[in-house]
Enzyme design. Structure first.
Site, PDB file in Angstrom:
ATOM      1  N   ASP A 218       0.740  -1.116   0.136  1.00 30.20           N
ATOM      2  CA  ASP A 218       0.108   0.115  -0.021  1.00 30.20           C
ATOM      3  C   ASP A 218       0.986   1.266   0.054  1.00 30.20           C
ATOM      4  O   ASP A 218       2.053   1.203   0.598  1.00 30.20           O
ATOM      5  CB  ASP A 218      -0.689  -0.108   1.352  1.00 30.20           C
ATOM      6  CG  ASP A 218      -2.117  -1.001   1.163  1.00 30.20           C
ATOM      7  OD1 ASP A 218      -2.182  -1.618   0.014  1.00 30.20           O
ATOM      8  OD2 ASP A 218      -2.384  -1.559   2.479  1.00 30.20           O
ATOM      9  N   TYR A 285       5.628  -8.855   7.919  1.00 29.42           N
ATOM     10  CA  TYR A 285       5.385  -7.541   8.094  1.00 29.42           C
ATOM     11  C   TYR A 285       5.508  -6.962   9.653  1.00 29.42           C
ATOM     12  O   TYR A 285       5.328  -7.975  10.525  1.00 29.42           O
ATOM     13  CB  TYR A 285       3.657  -7.313   7.916  1.00 29.42           C
ATOM     14  CG  TYR A 285       3.252  -7.686   6.596  1.00 29.42           C
ATOM     15  CD1 TYR A 285       2.980  -6.512   5.470  1.00 29.42           C
ATOM     16  CD2 TYR A 285       3.329  -8.928   6.230  1.00 29.42           C
ATOM     17  CE1 TYR A 285       2.693  -7.226   4.275  1.00 29.42           C
ATOM     18  CE2 TYR A 285       2.664  -9.407   5.000  1.00 29.42           C
ATOM     19  CZ  TYR A 285       2.537  -8.411   3.842  1.00 29.42           C
ATOM     20  OH  TYR A 285       1.983  -8.772   2.784  1.00 29.42           O
ATOM     21  N   TYR A 358      -4.319 -10.375   3.574  1.00 24.97           N
ATOM     22  CA  TYR A 358      -4.539  -8.842   3.751  1.00 24.97           C
ATOM     23  C   TYR A 358      -4.360  -8.761   5.300  1.00 24.97           C
ATOM     24  O   TYR A 358      -4.955  -9.137   6.121  1.00 24.97           O
ATOM     25  CB  TYR A 358      -6.157  -8.703   3.766  1.00 24.97           C
ATOM     26  CG  TYR A 358      -6.570  -8.489   2.094  1.00 24.97           C
ATOM     27  CD1 TYR A 358      -5.953  -7.721   1.256  1.00 24.97           C
ATOM     28  CD2 TYR A 358      -7.385  -9.397   1.359  1.00 24.97           C
ATOM     29  CE1 TYR A 358      -6.340  -7.668  -0.110  1.00 24.97           C
ATOM     30  CE2 TYR A 358      -7.245  -9.717  -0.015  1.00 24.97           C
ATOM     31  CZ  TYR A 358      -6.933  -8.550  -0.836  1.00 24.97           C
ATOM     32  OH  TYR A 358      -7.356  -8.458  -2.238  1.00 24.97           O
TER      33      TYR A 358
END
Ligand code: ZN
Ligand code: ZN
Length: 408
Positions: A218, A285, A358
């Protein structure tokens, strides 16, 4: 069908039709015999309907060499253009020997290639992917050259939350400039593509560039660690042999100001573009989370443990449902641990997940569209305030970083 007596081919073009592109001497002698046999009269090259006496090979070599002069290259391919009417006239005489397919273009290319190779000191090739292609237009005694693209591979890092991966034209005006974009034509003034592409374009003296990333994060997510693989295509480059260390330094000099950096630049082949686009890599992440209720460190640790090695069922998130099909995807969370506990409402978790998971929705639950979720495990609403990609496990940057120990 017997040729008509008003044959308008010179000996060379008649010979090519009869025997192929075997050179002027053989062509002329074969043509002379054939004419004698049929009682045809000789046609001067200037009156020839096919070649119109265009065989000025030195001039062709001259314009071709001039067109190629700006291009650094090892291999080239040469083509020629003749008037359409001449090529059509040549096809009219195909019945003289249907077995011979050589056209005046084929013959001109064969003659031109070795002469040009001698002049330039580079190699003429007829197949494969030459560095450059040059076309001689015999109608106007001009030539034009174009280089095949070069492909630069590397990994990028992104240190700004306002930097898209690729050039982002304004949606309202498609790049023309309007009120919505203050005349800039773009939604974001800069991109990773431009941070890498502009210095690369200058170094390779290319016409333009296109950027292909192995997926994308993103805009507001950082890309840290060893970076994300990419391939940059440089179109019509005049330079092919570029100091990649100097290029990387030029990109990285701008990292602080613009937000993108590069690691490990190398030249590659076109095939790698498709390969990195198809690549499905696990990713690590760090999600910086915000809770709506107070949580103890122990509660977060326990929830992370509960979320380790689970399979998520993720219905297409609401935030991307306008551009992705609405379906349920299964993605595994391989590891999750508490990275940092700031206070009762703020903490960061380290997550290793399948490609395509996601993460924001894995944390929030996306109003029940993702199960299980960290928020459900904690029993309070939690959302991701900031997200960073810290590692892409594509096998090129070594084994996965061992997970940090979970606080007891
Ligand atoms: Zn001719
Ligand atoms: Zn606009």
């Amino acid at each position: 069908m017997e040729p008509t007596p008003d044959l308008d081919l010179c000996d060379r073009c008649l010979g090519r039709r009869l025997t192929g592109a075997l050179g002027a001497d053989i062509q002329s002698s074969v043509a002379a015999d054939h004419r004698a046999e049929h009682g045809w009269s000789e046609v001067a090259p200037a009156d020839c309907a096919v070649c119109e006496d265009r065989w000025d090979v030195d001039a062709w070599v001259g314009v071709a060499a001039e067109a190629l002069a700006p291009y650094e290259h090892r291999t080239f391919q040469v083509g020629t253009i003749f008037p359409a009417a001449c090529e059509a006239r040549e096809r009219d005489w195909k019945h003289l020997n249907p077995e011979v397919g050589d056209s005046i273009r084929t013959e001109a290319n064969r003659i031109l290639a070795p002469l040009l190779a001698d002049r330039l000191g580079t190699e003429a090739v007829t197949d494969g992917r030459p560095d450059v292609v040059v076309h001689v237009d015999t109608r106007f005694w001009t030539a034009s050259a174009r280089a095949n693209s070069v492909f630069l591979a590397g990994r990028y890092t992104k240190h700004s939350r306002e930097l898209p991966q690729t050039h982002w034209p304004c949606r309202s005006c498609s790049g023309l400039g309007c009120h919505a974009c203050d005349g800039a034509g773009v939604t974001y003034p800069d991109s990773v593509e431009d941070c890498v592409g502009q210095p690369a374009r200058a170094a390779f003296q290319a016409e333009k560039y296109s950027f292909h990333g192995a997926g994308r994060e993103d805009i507001d997510a950082l890309m840290l660690g060893s970076g994300r693989p990419f391939v940059l295509e440089l179109h019509d480059p005049k330079r092919r042999d570029v100091d990649l260390e100097a290029l990387a330094a030029a990109v990285n000099d701008g990292t602080e100001e613009r937000g993108a950096g590069v690691i490990g630049l190398r030249m590659t082949e076109k095939a790698e573009v498709a390969a990195i686009k198809d690549g499905q890599y696990d990713k690590r992440y760090v999600a910086h989370c915000e809770s709506e209720a107070d949580l103890t460190e122990e509660q977060v640790v326990a929830a992370c443990r509960a979320m380790t090695d689970v399979v998520l069922e993720q219905r297409t998130p609401q935030r991307v449902s306008h551009r992705r099909a609405d379906l349920v995807r299964k993605r595994r969370i391989h590891e999750m641990h508490l990275e940092r506990y700031d206070d009762a409402r703020h903490f960061s978790v380290d997550v290793l997940a399948d490609s395509g998971a996601y993460i924001k929705e894995m944390v929030s639950g996306d109003e029940g569209r993702t199960t299980p979720s960290l928020a459900a495990a904690l029993g309070v609403p939690v959302r991701v305030a900031l997200l960073d990609v810290v590692e892409i496990l594509d096998g090129e940057n070594g084994p996965a970083t061992p997970a940090a120990p979970t606080p007891a």
